[in-house]
Design a protein around this motif. Structure first.
Motif, PDB file in Angstrom:
ATOM      1  N   LEU A 324       1.437  -8.057  -7.206  1.00  0.00           N
ATOM      2  CA  LEU A 324       2.045  -8.482  -8.401  1.00  0.00           C
ATOM      3  C   LEU A 324       1.227  -7.734  -9.622  1.00  0.00           C
ATOM      4  CD1 LEU A 324       4.424 -10.169  -9.801  1.00  0.00           C
ATOM      5  CD2 LEU A 324       2.630 -11.909 -10.125  1.00  0.00           C
ATOM      6  N   ARG A 325       2.062  -7.133 -10.357  1.00  0.00           N
ATOM      7  CA  ARG A 325       0.981  -6.399 -11.526  1.00  0.00           C
ATOM      8  C   ARG A 325       1.827  -6.821 -12.998  1.00  0.00           C
ATOM      9  NH1 ARG A 325       0.859  -0.285 -12.480  1.00  0.00           N
ATOM     10  NH2 ARG A 325       2.922  -0.538 -13.580  1.00  0.00           N
ATOM     11  N   ILE A 326       1.049  -7.348 -13.870  1.00  0.00           N
ATOM     12  CA  ILE A 326       1.686  -7.932 -15.158  1.00  0.00           C
ATOM     13  C   ILE A 326       0.861  -7.187 -16.558  1.00  0.00           C
ATOM     14  CG2 ILE A 326       2.268 -10.126 -14.136  1.00  0.00           C
ATOM     15  CD1 ILE A 326       0.007 -11.513 -16.049  1.00  0.00           C
ATOM     16  N   ASP A 327       1.668  -7.196 -17.689  1.00  0.00           N
ATOM     17  CA  ASP A 327       0.885  -6.992 -18.694  1.00  0.00           C
ATOM     18  C   ASP A 327       0.455  -8.313 -19.596  1.00  0.00           C
ATOM     19  OD1 ASP A 327       3.279  -7.774 -20.089  1.00  0.00           O
ATOM     20  OD2 ASP A 327       4.205  -6.095 -20.328  1.00  0.00           O
ATOM     21  N   LYS A 328      -0.008  -8.027 -20.765  1.00  0.00           N
ATOM     22  CA  LYS A 328      -0.496  -9.054 -21.390  1.00  0.00           C
ATOM     23  C   LYS A 328       0.692  -9.848 -21.892  1.00  0.00           C
ATOM     24  CE  LYS A 328      -3.078  -5.952 -23.784  1.00  0.00           C
ATOM     25  NZ  LYS A 328      -4.069  -5.171 -24.641  1.00  0.00           N
ATOM     26  N   ALA A 329       1.659  -9.559 -22.027  1.00  0.00           N
ATOM     27  CA  ALA A 329       2.830 -10.567 -22.442  1.00  0.00           C
ATOM     28  C   ALA A 329       3.406 -11.206 -21.065  1.00  0.00           C
ATOM     29  CB  ALA A 329       4.137  -9.596 -23.225  1.00  0.00           C
ATOM     30  N   GLY A 330       3.009 -10.902 -20.112  1.00  0.00           N
ATOM     31  CA  GLY A 330       3.350 -11.659 -19.015  1.00  0.00           C
ATOM     32  C   GLY A 330       4.610 -10.801 -18.235  1.00  0.00           C
ATOM     33  N   ASN A 331       4.951  -9.739 -18.459  1.00  0.00           N
ATOM     34  CA  ASN A 331       6.130  -8.984 -17.831  1.00  0.00           C
ATOM     35  C   ASN A 331       5.494  -8.416 -16.444  1.00  0.00           C
ATOM     36  OD1 ASN A 331       8.078  -9.376 -20.211  1.00  0.00           O
ATOM     37  ND2 ASN A 331       6.558  -7.912 -21.007  1.00  0.00           N
ATOM     38  N   VAL A 332       6.464  -8.688 -15.529  1.00  0.00           N
ATOM     39  CA  VAL A 332       6.034  -8.143 -14.199  1.00  0.00           C
ATOM     40  C   VAL A 332       6.569  -6.437 -14.262  1.00  0.00           C
ATOM     41  CG1 VAL A 332       6.771  -8.380 -11.770  1.00  0.00           C
ATOM     42  CG2 VAL A 332       6.362 -10.257 -13.250  1.00  0.00           C
ATOM     43  N   THR A 333       5.489  -5.800 -13.963  1.00  0.00           N
ATOM     44  CA  THR A 333       5.640  -4.252 -13.920  1.00  0.00           C
ATOM     45  C   THR A 333       5.656  -3.727 -12.824  1.00  0.00           C
ATOM     46  OG1 THR A 333       3.191  -3.841 -14.402  1.00  0.00           O
ATOM     47  CG2 THR A 333       4.462  -4.258 -16.627  1.00  0.00           C
ATOM     48  N   LYS A 334       5.142  -4.394 -11.598  1.00  0.00           N
ATOM     49  CA  LYS A 334       5.255  -3.734 -10.348  1.00  0.00           C
ATOM     50  C   LYS A 334       4.998  -5.018  -9.527  1.00  0.00           C
ATOM     51  CE  LYS A 334       2.760  -0.218  -9.433  1.00  0.00           C
ATOM     52  NZ  LYS A 334       1.820   0.882  -9.002  1.00  0.00           N
ATOM     53  N   ARG A 335       5.658  -4.830  -8.180  1.00  0.00           N
ATOM     54  CA  ARG A 335       5.722  -5.939  -7.348  1.00  0.00           C
ATOM     55  C   ARG A 335       6.128  -5.265  -6.054  1.00  0.00           C
ATOM     56  NH1 ARG A 335      11.031  -8.910  -7.102  1.00  0.00           N
ATOM     57  NH2 ARG A 335      12.623  -7.539  -8.212  1.00  0.00           N
ATOM     58  N   PHE A 336       5.115  -5.697  -5.006  1.00  0.00           N
ATOM     59  CA  PHE A 336       5.490  -5.353  -3.637  1.00  0.00           C
ATOM     60  C   PHE A 336       5.089  -6.686  -2.685  1.00  0.00           C
ATOM     61  CE2 PHE A 336       4.875  -1.277  -5.546  1.00  0.00           C
ATOM     62  CZ  PHE A 336       5.707  -0.531  -5.162  1.00  0.00           C
ATOM     63  N   ASN A 337       5.789  -6.711  -1.549  1.00  0.00           N
ATOM     64  CA  ASN A 337       5.798  -8.125  -0.954  1.00  0.00           C
ATOM     65  C   ASN A 337       5.816  -7.956   0.426  1.00  0.00           C
ATOM     66  OD1 ASN A 337       5.377 -10.712  -0.616  1.00  0.00           O
ATOM     67  ND2 ASN A 337       7.358 -11.238  -1.801  1.00  0.00           N
ATOM     68  N   ALA A 338       4.963  -8.146   1.232  1.00  0.00           N
ATOM     69  CA  ALA A 338       4.734  -8.498   2.818  1.00  0.00           C
ATOM     70  C   ALA A 338       4.929  -9.855   3.347  1.00  0.00           C
ATOM     71  CB  ALA A 338       3.762  -7.506   3.285  1.00  0.00           C
ATOM     72  N   THR A 339       4.874 -10.755   2.361  1.00  0.00           N
ATOM     73  CA  THR A 339       4.761 -12.118   2.522  1.00  0.00           C
ATOM     74  C   THR A 339       6.180 -12.801   2.333  1.00  0.00           C
ATOM     75  OG1 THR A 339       4.403 -13.078   0.479  1.00  0.00           O
ATOM     76  CG2 THR A 339       2.629 -11.941   1.817  1.00  0.00           C
ATOM     77  N   ASP A 340       6.288 -14.197   2.722  1.00  0.00           N
ATOM     78  CA  ASP A 340       7.348 -14.945   2.219  1.00  0.00           C
ATOM     79  C   ASP A 340       7.248 -15.767   0.824  1.00  0.00           C
ATOM     80  OD1 ASP A 340       5.602 -16.788   2.785  1.00  0.00           O
ATOM     81  OD2 ASP A 340       6.798 -18.050   4.391  1.00  0.00           O
TER      82      ASP A 340
END
Length: 467
Positions: A324-340
């Motif tokens: 999970l990648r976020i900016d200083k405002a808390g917006n999610v800018t990138k996400r990848f997932n191999a879990t549940d």
């Protein structure tokens, strides 16, 4: 060997051909009762029957035996954490039974729930902005994330293509940049030119097809210059592989297809620079020390983290991570997932995640144990990463990345060595405020989209949303 159950897919194949169970049994050379047991998932399919399916129906065994049950079950459990289902929530046994006996119904339910979330989010946005937009439109990032999730964030076709990139030669890390430049020139007739920020403002890389040039900004550090060159090579040389994967994605929106092509080329570049076998071996040996991995393979901390989420090859799996990648405002800018673990898609991530506080200690790992509303627990560690800076007016361009895995894998993670789950405080979190059922959370920023209980005007709770 793992048992393979193909009941719903076998039944769908039979119905598509307009056959009875007896007719299919004759075509496969097995008994009608065996076909019946296979369709009910009361028997696992054998290799000879798989081969017969290929001969009789032209079906690739990889298609009919594809196992996406794990990610589907995770999505189903996450969807049912919505407060809408709080009064009557199916248990795990019921969910598994639904997967086995009614997979199309499960798929339709998940599609409907995603549409409900998208519609709610868009309506809330419309209420605030007063602008007319398509209510059920999904963002390109969301469609790409769903495609990667369905494939467990692993694409063997790209791994194989990456394995052929150096044509069997081991290239030392410090020679890779010069070798890639020479390769682009020799194989593709592309020259690489480093340009000043003034010549190419606000752009990090430009592929000029007409002039047969790849322009790289001086704002890029060395690992990212190399990554961008391999990315361009992947876009050109692996066009057929990328086209084939895009055809399988189910994405028909031009913006989504373009976004997906870029992410697949990024995957290819990461696989070239961090070969699967050596990277997995080094990750296990170092207990996923991402600073060490970045140094060892000549990449950035973020690139090493991202690569770790893709180590899901059958028979050679690493720890399943989410990224999970976020900016200083808390917006999610990138996400990848191999879990549940269900990552935030609409709005910001949960404010109780320490990824937000990592901005106060730049460059340092911040570890945390967290618990989701369904009682599943994860180990999460976060750190800030720097972005390219073009001028003095664009300083402090930090983002924060978080990596997480199920607590059952915590013994393999070095960042958890000084922590014990039994002693450490576990933080209750949610996906985000809009869908989180924790009404008494003192960090709540929004009313939940579906309210299970009305507000009691005579009582003031921990927040203005709870009584």
């Amino acid at each position: 060997m793992l048992k393979t159950f193909i009941g719903p897919r076998l039944r769908r194949l039979r119905l598509e051909h307009g056959e009875t169970q007896a007719q299919m049994a004759r075509a496969l050379g097995i008994s009608t009762s065996y076909v019946n047991l296979l369709e009910k998932n009361e028997r696992s399919v054998s290799v000879p029957v798989m081969l017969k399916l290929f001969e009789a129906y032209g079906v690739d065994w990889r298609d009919i035996a594809e196992d996406d049950d794990t990610s589907t079950l995770a999505d189903l459990r996450a969807a049912l954490q919505d407060p809408l289902f709080e009064v009557q929530r199916p248990d795990l046994t019921q969910l598994r039974a639904a997967q086995i006996h009614s997979p199309d119904l499960v798929s339709s339910f998940l599609k409907l729930h995603r549409a409900f979330l998208a519609a709610t989010d868009q309506l809330l946005s419309l209420a605030g902005a007063g602008e007319a937009r398509e209510v059920l439109q999904s963002s390109p990032e969301a469609t790409v994330h769903n495609f990667f999730r369905r494939n467990r964030n692993h694409f063997e076709a790209l791994e194989a293509a990456a394995g052929r990139f150096w044509e069997g030669e081991r290239v030392p890390t410090d020679d890779a940049y010069a070798r890639v430049k020479a390769r682009l020139l020799d194989k593709l007739g592309l020259r690489v030119r480093l340009v000043t920020v003034a010549e190419m403002p606000d752009t990090l890389r430009q592929y000029d097809e007409a002039r047969r040039e790849v322009l790289l900004s001086e704002a890029l550090d060395h690992p990212n210059r190399l990554f961008q060159l391999v990315h361009v090579a992947g876009l050109i040389e692996q066009r057929a592989v990328l086209d084939d994967l895009l055809a399988q994605s189910g994405i028909d929106d031009p913006h989504g297809l373009a976004r997906c092509r870029v992410e697949l080329a990024n995957y290819f570049a990461a696989a070239v620079l961090m070969p699967y076998g050596p990277f997995l071996a080094e990750a296990l040996a170092s207990k996923y020390d991402f600073d060490h991995l970045a140094t060892r393979f000549g990449v950035s901390f973020e690139q090493a983290c991202h690569r770790a989420t893709t180590l899901q090859r059958s028979g050679a799996q690493g720890v399943p991570f989410f990224f999970l990648r976020i900016d200083k405002a808390g917006n999610v800018t990138k996400r990848f997932n191999a879990t549940d673990f269900h990552l935030a898609e609409y709005g910001g991530a949960c404010p109780r995640l320490e990824v937000h506080s990592s901005f106060r200690t730049p460059g340092r790992i911040v570890p945390q144990f967290v618990e989701m509303p369904d009682a599943s627990q994860f180990f999460v560690f976060a750190r800030t990463v720097d972005r390219p800076s073009f001028t003095r007016h664009s300083q402090d361009m930090r983002l924060a990345v978080a990596m997480g895995c199920g607590v059952e894998h915590v013994g393999q993670i070095g960042y958890a060595e000084d922590l014990r789950l039994s002693d450490a405080r576990t933080t209750p979190i949610g996906i985000n405020c809009r869908v989180c059922p924790r009404m008494s959370c003192d960090q709540r920023a929004h009313q939940a989209a579906v309210i299970s209980e009305p507000l009691d005007e005579r009582r003031r709770g921990a927040t203005r949303y709870a009584s």
